[in-house]
Design a protein around this motif. Structure first.
Motif, PDB file in Angstrom:
ATOM      1  N   PHE A  63       6.847  53.393  70.963  1.00  0.00           N
ATOM      2  CA  PHE A  63       5.922  54.219  71.990  1.00  0.00           C
ATOM      3  C   PHE A  63       6.343  53.707  73.274  1.00  0.00           C
ATOM      4  O   PHE A  63       6.481  54.504  74.361  1.00  0.00           O
ATOM      5  N   PRO A  64       6.449  52.220  73.665  1.00  0.00           N
ATOM      6  CA  PRO A  64       6.586  52.032  75.072  1.00  0.00           C
ATOM      7  C   PRO A  64       8.022  52.342  75.513  1.00  0.00           C
ATOM      8  O   PRO A  64       8.069  53.080  76.554  1.00  0.00           O
ATOM      9  N   GLU A  65       9.012  52.115  74.755  1.00  0.00           N
ATOM     10  CA  GLU A  65      10.154  52.624  75.203  1.00  0.00           C
ATOM     11  C   GLU A  65      10.371  54.253  75.384  1.00  0.00           C
ATOM     12  O   GLU A  65      10.940  54.652  76.418  1.00  0.00           O
ATOM     13  N   GLN A  66       9.979  55.261  74.563  1.00  0.00           N
ATOM     14  CA  GLN A  66       9.728  56.720  74.653  1.00  0.00           C
ATOM     15  C   GLN A  66       8.948  57.015  75.990  1.00  0.00           C
ATOM     16  O   GLN A  66       9.267  57.927  76.647  1.00  0.00           O
ATOM     17  N   LEU A  67       7.867  56.144  76.261  1.00  0.00           N
ATOM     18  CA  LEU A  67       7.355  56.232  77.290  1.00  0.00           C
ATOM     19  C   LEU A  67       8.002  55.927  78.755  1.00  0.00           C
ATOM     20  O   LEU A  67       7.780  56.705  79.749  1.00  0.00           O
ATOM     21  N   ALA A  68       8.576  54.922  78.638  1.00  0.00           N
ATOM     22  CA  ALA A  68       9.459  54.837  79.882  1.00  0.00           C
ATOM     23  C   ALA A  68      10.475  55.660  80.085  1.00  0.00           C
ATOM     24  O   ALA A  68      10.876  55.855  81.190  1.00  0.00           O
ATOM     25  N   MET A  69      11.308  56.114  79.093  1.00  0.00           N
ATOM     26  CA  MET A  69      12.176  57.338  78.998  1.00  0.00           C
ATOM     27  C   MET A  69      11.663  58.568  79.646  1.00  0.00           C
ATOM     28  O   MET A  69      12.377  59.257  80.724  1.00  0.00           O
ATOM     29  N   ALA A  70      10.468  58.943  79.198  1.00  0.00           N
ATOM     30  CA  ALA A  70       9.645  60.057  79.568  1.00  0.00           C
ATOM     31  C   ALA A  70       9.268  60.010  81.032  1.00  0.00           C
ATOM     32  O   ALA A  70       9.066  61.070  81.718  1.00  0.00           O
ATOM     33  N   THR A  71       8.821  58.742  81.470  1.00  0.00           N
ATOM     34  CA  THR A  71       8.132  58.886  82.627  1.00  0.00           C
ATOM     35  C   THR A  71       8.914  58.440  83.823  1.00  0.00           C
ATOM     36  O   THR A  71       8.629  58.618  85.066  1.00  0.00           O
ATOM     37  N   GLY A  72      10.024  57.669  83.406  1.00  0.00           N
ATOM     38  CA  GLY A  72      10.877  57.018  84.495  1.00  0.00           C
ATOM     39  C   GLY A  72       9.993  55.560  85.079  1.00  0.00           C
ATOM     40  O   GLY A  72      10.710  55.376  86.121  1.00  0.00           O
ATOM     41  N   ARG A  73       9.199  55.304  84.298  1.00  0.00           N
ATOM     42  CA  ARG A  73       8.224  54.283  84.741  1.00  0.00           C
ATOM     43  C   ARG A  73       8.620  52.944  84.126  1.00  0.00           C
ATOM     44  O   ARG A  73       9.044  53.174  82.756  1.00  0.00           O
ATOM     45  N   ARG A  74       8.461  51.794  84.657  1.00  0.00           N
ATOM     46  CA  ARG A  74       8.380  50.636  83.917  1.00  0.00           C
ATOM     47  C   ARG A  74       7.156  50.413  83.067  1.00  0.00           C
ATOM     48  O   ARG A  74       6.043  51.042  83.530  1.00  0.00           O
TER      49      ARG A  74
END
Length: 274
Positions: A63-74
């Protein structure tokens, strides 16, 4: 450590000198899109993840890696003391642990990872911690997302906790949890079950904290969540927050409905200037 998909993962242990005579260390991991550079300093506000009652960094899975890719956020996640790879606790905290977690941990993460403003995002009891953090760190918390969070003590929640307590009496179930918490596994289970099932905890709510939240808010909940009805998310969203109820979904949304959850959070944050 590294990660795929244009994401760089970094592990750190942050020391809290206020705990015990020698301090205590919390384990944390950051997932940073390569486009932001090694520190992510020039990017948008990072998302700080607060884990559930049996959770830890590792149990967020992809989930964190997918969220980072989708949002462009750390994305920054950490293990609470007594959980995962963080140092153990030798006794169960008081009932104010939900209110204290953000104030105890987020400043350490800000120092370690070099950020000021952030998005608070939590799952289950971590959602309650995210609410309390948004209320108590209003100047720094840019937005709030809760996932399957509880906002009061409901019989449906207690029923789910009782059922889980019975499951974890078996050595096999505890051994599975120990893969992530080591010899702290029994403590993790008892912290969760004994807190929620204690009659002295029966009047706990997030109401006071919710009244102090001023940032944009998204409350997400599965309609079939075994640890709480949609009434929790409705109470969190209130009159001014956004509400998303996922039909046919249970409690572990970041595992069972990951793509839908990531898309919802990314869309919410895309509408904000944070």
């Amino acid at each position: 450590m590294g990660a795929g998909g244009g994401i760089v993962a970094e592990d750190v242990w942050v020391r809290d000198r206020r705990v015990g005579p020698n301090g205590a260390h919390r384990f944390a991991r950051a997932w940073t899109p390569k486009a932001l550079g090694s520190t992510g300093a020039r990017g948008p506000a990072p998302i700080v993840l607060f884990h559930e009652s049996l959770g830890c960094v590792a149990l967020w899975k992809s989930f964190p890696e997918q969220l980072a890719m989708a949002t462009g956020r750390r994305i920054i996640a950490f293990d609470r003391l007594g959980f995962g790879r963080s140092d153990p606790l030798h006794h169960r905290s008081g009932f104010d642990f939900i209110a204290r977690e953000g104030l105890d941990t987020v400043p350490l993460l800000q120092e370690a990872f070099g950020f000021s403003r952030f998005v608070a995002c939590g799952h289950s009891v971590g959602g309650g911690m995210a609410v309390e953090t948004a209320a108590r760190m209003r100047g720094a918390c840019a937005a709030l997302v809760t996932i399957a969070a509880q906002s009061f003590v409901e019989e449906r929640t207690l029923k789910g906790v009782r059922a889980a307590e019975a499951v974890f009496r078996t050595p096999e179930s505890l051994a599975r949890l120990a893969r992530h918490h080591g010899d702290k596994a029994r403590f993790v289970v008892e912290f969760w079950t004994r807190t929620w099932l204690d009659p002295a905890f029966a009047d706990w709510t997030l109401d006071a904290a919710l009244a102090e939240v001023t940032c944009p808010l998204l409350a997400i909940h599965g309609v079939d969540d075994e640890y709480g009805s949609p009434a929790h998310a409705r109470r969190i969203a209130g009159a001014h927050g956004e509400l998303l109820l996922m039909a046919g979904a249970g409690h572990m949304l970041h595992r069972m409905r990951e793509a839908e959850l990531v898309a919802a959070i990314a869309a919410f944050l895309a509408r904000l200037d944070v």
